[in-house]
Design a protein around this motif. Structure first.
Motif, PDB file in Angstrom:
ATOM      1  N   TYR A  13       0.836  -1.226   0.078  1.00 32.95           N
ATOM      2  CA  TYR A  13      -0.028  -0.103   0.061  1.00 32.95           C
ATOM      3  C   TYR A  13       1.006   1.135  -0.073  1.00 32.95           C
ATOM      4  O   TYR A  13       1.957   1.120   0.093  1.00 32.95           O
ATOM      5  CB  TYR A  13      -0.876   0.103   1.387  1.00 32.95           C
ATOM      6  N   GLN A  14       0.209   2.392  -0.299  1.00 36.34           N
ATOM      7  CA  GLN A  14       0.845   3.752  -0.151  1.00 36.34           C
ATOM      8  C   GLN A  14      -0.142   4.643   0.491  1.00 36.34           C
ATOM      9  O   GLN A  14      -1.233   4.724  -0.128  1.00 36.34           O
ATOM     10  CB  GLN A  14       1.394   3.947  -1.663  1.00 36.34           C
ATOM     11  N   MET A  26      -8.428  -0.561  -7.346  1.00 33.72           N
ATOM     12  CA  MET A  26      -8.016  -0.779  -8.661  1.00 33.72           C
ATOM     13  C   MET A  26      -8.652  -1.901  -9.193  1.00 33.72           C
ATOM     14  O   MET A  26      -9.088  -3.001  -8.725  1.00 33.72           O
ATOM     15  CB  MET A  26      -6.388  -0.875  -8.870  1.00 33.72           C
ATOM     16  N   SER A  31      -2.063  -2.778 -10.765  1.00 32.28           N
ATOM     17  CA  SER A  31      -1.638  -2.585  -9.739  1.00 32.28           C
ATOM     18  C   SER A  31      -1.795  -0.841  -9.252  1.00 32.28           C
ATOM     19  O   SER A  31      -2.264  -0.229  -9.894  1.00 32.28           O
ATOM     20  CB  SER A  31      -0.128  -2.739  -9.500  1.00 32.28           C
ATOM     21  N   LEU A  32      -1.636  -0.661  -8.003  1.00 35.50           N
ATOM     22  CA  LEU A  32      -1.562   0.709  -7.489  1.00 35.50           C
ATOM     23  C   LEU A  32      -0.892   1.693  -8.620  1.00 35.50           C
ATOM     24  O   LEU A  32      -1.298   3.029  -8.541  1.00 35.50           O
ATOM     25  CB  LEU A  32      -1.118   0.914  -6.197  1.00 35.50           C
ATOM     26  N   TRP A  35      -3.066   3.945 -11.207  1.00 30.72           N
ATOM     27  CA  TRP A  35      -3.397   5.262 -10.938  1.00 30.72           C
ATOM     28  C   TRP A  35      -2.756   6.258 -11.621  1.00 30.72           C
ATOM     29  O   TRP A  35      -3.428   7.512 -11.501  1.00 30.72           O
ATOM     30  CB  TRP A  35      -3.781   5.460  -9.565  1.00 30.72           C
ATOM     31  N   LEU A  51      -3.849   4.078  -1.471  1.00 33.15           N
ATOM     32  CA  LEU A  51      -3.721   3.007  -2.868  1.00 33.15           C
ATOM     33  C   LEU A  51      -3.106   1.966  -2.268  1.00 33.15           C
ATOM     34  O   LEU A  51      -2.423   1.741  -1.265  1.00 33.15           O
ATOM     35  CB  LEU A  51      -2.674   3.763  -3.659  1.00 33.15           C
ATOM     36  N   PHE A  52      -3.396   0.728  -2.925  1.00 28.90           N
ATOM     37  CA  PHE A  52      -3.047  -0.624  -2.476  1.00 28.90           C
ATOM     38  C   PHE A  52      -3.169  -1.485  -3.565  1.00 28.90           C
ATOM     39  O   PHE A  52      -4.140  -1.420  -4.578  1.00 28.90           O
ATOM     40  CB  PHE A  52      -3.663  -1.160  -1.163  1.00 28.90           C
ATOM     41  N   ASP A  53      -2.368  -2.510  -3.765  1.00 28.59           N
ATOM     42  CA  ASP A  53      -2.529  -3.572  -4.615  1.00 28.59           C
ATOM     43  C   ASP A  53      -3.551  -4.479  -4.187  1.00 28.59           C
ATOM     44  O   ASP A  53      -3.469  -5.241  -3.022  1.00 28.59           O
ATOM     45  CB  ASP A  53      -1.204  -4.362  -5.015  1.00 28.59           C
TER      46      ASP A  53
END
Length: 223
Positions: A13-14, A26, A31-32, A35, A51-53
């Protein structure tokens, strides 16, 4: 980027910005990183953007077995819990919008406002688009208009070079696609209570824009 354990997977994540949490989910395979940088940076001026995968994508763990989109919504809810966030706005696009519907249905107390982008309810009330072309077609031609591709060839080539190594592959892609194929909220959308905004592109080939009309009609108060 940091990772955090949620159930049986480690989620990549971010976080950007400060303010009310805004969770971005997403779509299929991506993946993130997909975006891009502009949208998250703009949103981060007003929100704490998370944000996350998804499982089987990006740098989040591969799943050990088949799963449903409801389970992917549980991943998202678990991520919020692990980050100490009791509630968030949720913005999902494409398959991420389908996951967001299950989030809204299963975790209403964790949801502030719901944003559904270029997505659908699945089941008998939806109108399929060119999803299968994602496997054998030109991804750029499905995601962007011809005139945009013509004007931004260099940037798009660089974007794909950065993002494609993190797209789902093999068994992971099959598991995600199978989960998406079983998605059906046609008879459940009336139970969504969160304020909902539905957005789409009027020339979307992958998920036809008529699907957004269906979502807006079936979710109480949706715009």
């Amino acid at each position: 980027m940091p990772k955090i354990t949620v159930g049986d997977i480690d989620i990549n994540y971010q976080i950007q910005g400060t303010g009310e949490p805004l969770l971005l989910i997403m779509g299929l395979s991506f993946s993130l990183l997909d975006w891009g940088t502009q949208l998250p940076e703009l949103l981060a001026q007003h929100y704490k953007v998370i944000l996350f995968d998804n499982r089987d994508a990006g740098e989040t763990s591969q799943s050990s077995c088949a799963y449903t989109l409801a389970q992917m919504a549980a991943d998202a809810a678990g991520l919020l819990d692990a980050l100490g966030e009791s509630k968030a706005h949720v913005f999902g696009i494409s398959m991420g919008g389908m996951i967001a519907q299950h989030f809204a249905l299963n975790y209403p107390n964790k949801l502030n406002k719901l944003i559904l982008g270029c997505t659908m309810a699945g089941g008998a009330c939806s109108q399929p688009g060119a999803f299968s072309d994602l496997f054998n077609g030109n991804v750029l031609e499905l995601l962007f208009m011809p005139e945009f591709i013509q004007q931004h060839q260099t940037e798009l080539a660089a974007f794909l070079q950065t993002t494609m190594p993190f797209h789902s592959k093999g068994g992971g892609l099959i598991r995600q696609f199978s989960a998406m194929n079983s998605h059906d909220t046609c008879d459940l959308l009336s139970k969504i209570t969160a304020p909902t905004l539905v957005i789409t592109g009027d020339r979307d080939r992958v998920i036809l824009p008529q699907n957004s009309d269906i979502l807006t009609e079936k979710i109480p108060g949706a715009k």
